[in-house]
Design a protein around this motif. Structure first.
Motif, PDB file in Angstrom:
ATOM      1  N   ASP A  58       0.802  -1.208   0.000  1.00  0.00           N
ATOM      2  CA  ASP A  58       0.000   0.000   0.000  1.00  0.00           C
ATOM      3  C   ASP A  58       0.841   1.266   0.000  1.00  0.00           C
ATOM      4  OD1 ASP A  58       1.039  -0.253   2.513  1.00  0.00           O
ATOM      5  OD2 ASP A  58      -0.862   0.031   3.570  1.00  0.00           O
ATOM      6  N   GLY A  59       2.162   1.144  -0.092  1.00  0.00           N
ATOM      7  CA  GLY A  59       3.015   2.306  -0.104  1.00  0.00           C
ATOM      8  C   GLY A  59       3.142   2.969   1.252  1.00  0.00           C
ATOM      9  N   ALA A  60       2.918   2.218   2.316  1.00  0.00           N
ATOM     10  CA  ALA A  60       3.034   2.761   3.666  1.00  0.00           C
ATOM     11  C   ALA A  60       4.502   2.896   4.039  1.00  0.00           C
ATOM     12  CB  ALA A  60       2.320   1.840   4.658  1.00  0.00           C
ATOM     13  N   PRO A  61       4.835   3.894   4.847  1.00  0.00           N
ATOM     14  CA  PRO A  61       6.228   4.020   5.289  1.00  0.00           C
ATOM     15  C   PRO A  61       6.585   2.887   6.246  1.00  0.00           C
ATOM     16  CG  PRO A  61       4.841   5.626   6.395  1.00  0.00           C
ATOM     17  CD  PRO A  61       3.979   4.952   5.367  1.00  0.00           C
ATOM     18  N   PRO A  62       7.867   2.587   6.365  1.00  0.00           N
ATOM     19  CA  PRO A  62       8.267   1.556   7.327  1.00  0.00           C
ATOM     20  C   PRO A  62       8.020   2.055   8.746  1.00  0.00           C
ATOM     21  CG  PRO A  62      10.197   2.661   6.435  1.00  0.00           C
ATOM     22  CD  PRO A  62       9.004   3.181   5.672  1.00  0.00           C
ATOM     23  N   PRO A  63       7.931   1.152   9.711  1.00  0.00           N
ATOM     24  CA  PRO A  63       7.692   1.598  11.086  1.00  0.00           C
ATOM     25  C   PRO A  63       8.863   2.414  11.627  1.00  0.00           C
ATOM     26  CG  PRO A  63       8.148  -0.762  11.017  1.00  0.00           C
ATOM     27  CD  PRO A  63       8.035  -0.306   9.600  1.00  0.00           C
ATOM     28  N   PRO A  64       8.608   3.244  12.620  1.00  0.00           N
ATOM     29  CA  PRO A  64       9.691   4.040  13.217  1.00  0.00           C
ATOM     30  C   PRO A  64      10.767   3.136  13.826  1.00  0.00           C
ATOM     31  CG  PRO A  64       7.548   4.786  13.978  1.00  0.00           C
ATOM     32  CD  PRO A  64       7.315   3.514  13.245  1.00  0.00           C
ATOM     33  N   VAL A  65      11.961   3.696  13.932  1.00  0.00           N
ATOM     34  CA  VAL A  65      13.090   2.966  14.509  1.00  0.00           C
ATOM     35  C   VAL A  65      13.498   3.661  15.805  1.00  0.00           C
ATOM     36  CG1 VAL A  65      15.476   2.233  14.153  1.00  0.00           C
ATOM     37  CG2 VAL A  65      13.894   2.265  12.226  1.00  0.00           C
ATOM     38  N   GLU A  66      13.780   2.871  16.814  1.00  0.00           N
ATOM     39  CA  GLU A  66      14.232   3.407  18.097  1.00  0.00           C
ATOM     40  C   GLU A  66      15.686   2.982  18.333  1.00  0.00           C
ATOM     41  OE1 GLU A  66      12.522   5.424  20.048  1.00  0.00           O
ATOM     42  OE2 GLU A  66      10.767   5.328  18.731  1.00  0.00           O
ATOM     43  N   PRO A  67      16.450   3.767  19.089  1.00  0.00           N
ATOM     44  CA  PRO A  67      17.820   3.339  19.409  1.00  0.00           C
ATOM     45  C   PRO A  67      17.796   2.132  20.337  1.00  0.00           C
ATOM     46  CG  PRO A  67      17.268   5.395  20.544  1.00  0.00           C
ATOM     47  CD  PRO A  67      16.125   5.081  19.637  1.00  0.00           C
ATOM     48  N   VAL A  68      18.652   1.148  20.047  1.00  0.00           N
ATOM     49  CA  VAL A  68      18.670  -0.071  20.856  1.00  0.00           C
ATOM     50  C   VAL A  68      20.056  -0.410  21.398  1.00  0.00           C
ATOM     51  CG1 VAL A  68      16.678  -1.077  19.673  1.00  0.00           C
ATOM     52  CG2 VAL A  68      18.975  -1.547  18.817  1.00  0.00           C
ATOM     53  N   ALA A  69      21.089   0.267  20.904  1.00  0.00           N
ATOM     54  CA  ALA A  69      22.451  -0.057  21.346  1.00  0.00           C
ATOM     55  C   ALA A  69      23.327   1.183  21.272  1.00  0.00           C
ATOM     56  CB  ALA A  69      23.043  -1.170  20.466  1.00  0.00           C
TER      57      ALA A  69
END
Length: 195
Positions: A58-69
């Motif tokens: 559907d052309g949706a943006p990828p989910p947000p990314v959070e810092p993990v390391a």
């Protein structure tokens, strides 16, 4: 003698019934053969995915990314961020997105200073990410040599420079009110990663 026969011959009504049955059966066999041949000659159905890239139809943006390391950022030197953004750095953290993790640069007091996200995947998803971060109706045109296009937004809460080309997108947010530091970082990342 069977019903409907006279002297072993079929009555006219029976002849019509048998003839109709033969014609119908012949047509069914012919159609089945054509359908089978067409199915064999057709290429794979459109939409078949043969790579490992996640598809957002559907052309949706990828989910947000959070810092993990904890960092460092594998493709952007902290010294360059300090120089371009004009502030000392605090911590550097990274996300778990692939193939290039997002990088989160903070100020010495812990506040956000600069964030870089590099997305590589489906073209419509790359474009959707840029459209989400720098919507056309709220941004100015942003371009980078080599066919990159997107938008830039400047404001009191910081600025964004977001561009995409084919399956890749680069989005940079900075706490600076002008988007030029974000543009410089985006151009550097694109060149260094040979995107």
């Amino acid at each position: 003698m069977p019903e409907g026969t006279a002297g072993g011959r079929l009555s006219p009504a029976m002849k019509n019934s048998v003839l109709t049955a033969v014609v119908v059966a012949g047509a069914a066999v012919a159609l089945a053969g054509c359908a089978s041949q067409d199915a064999q000659s057709q290429p794979d159905a459109p939409g078949t995915v043969t790579s490992t890239v996640i598809v957002h139809d559907d052309g949706a943006p990828p989910p947000p990314v959070e810092p993990v390391a904890d960092g460092p950022c594998p493709y952007l030197a902290s010294e360059l961020v300090e120089q371009v953004n004009g502030q000392r750095l605090g911590d550097v953290r990274v996300g778990d997105d692939e193939p290039h993790p997002s990088c989160f640069f903070s100020r010495p007091d812990g506040g956000d200073q600069l964030t870089v996200r590099v997305f590589v995947g489906e073209p419509q998803t790359a474009k959707a990410l840029v459209d989400e971060q720098a919507p056309v109706d709220a941004s100015q045109l942003a371009e980078v040599d080599g066919g990159w296009s997107g938008g830039r937004i400047s404001g009191d809460d910081g600025s964004v420079f977001a561009v995409y080309k084919e399956e890749a997108a680069v989005v940079v947010w900075t706490n600076q009110q002008q988007s030029f530091p974000a543009q410089t970082i985006a151009e550097t990342v694109i060149a260094d990663l040979a995107l």
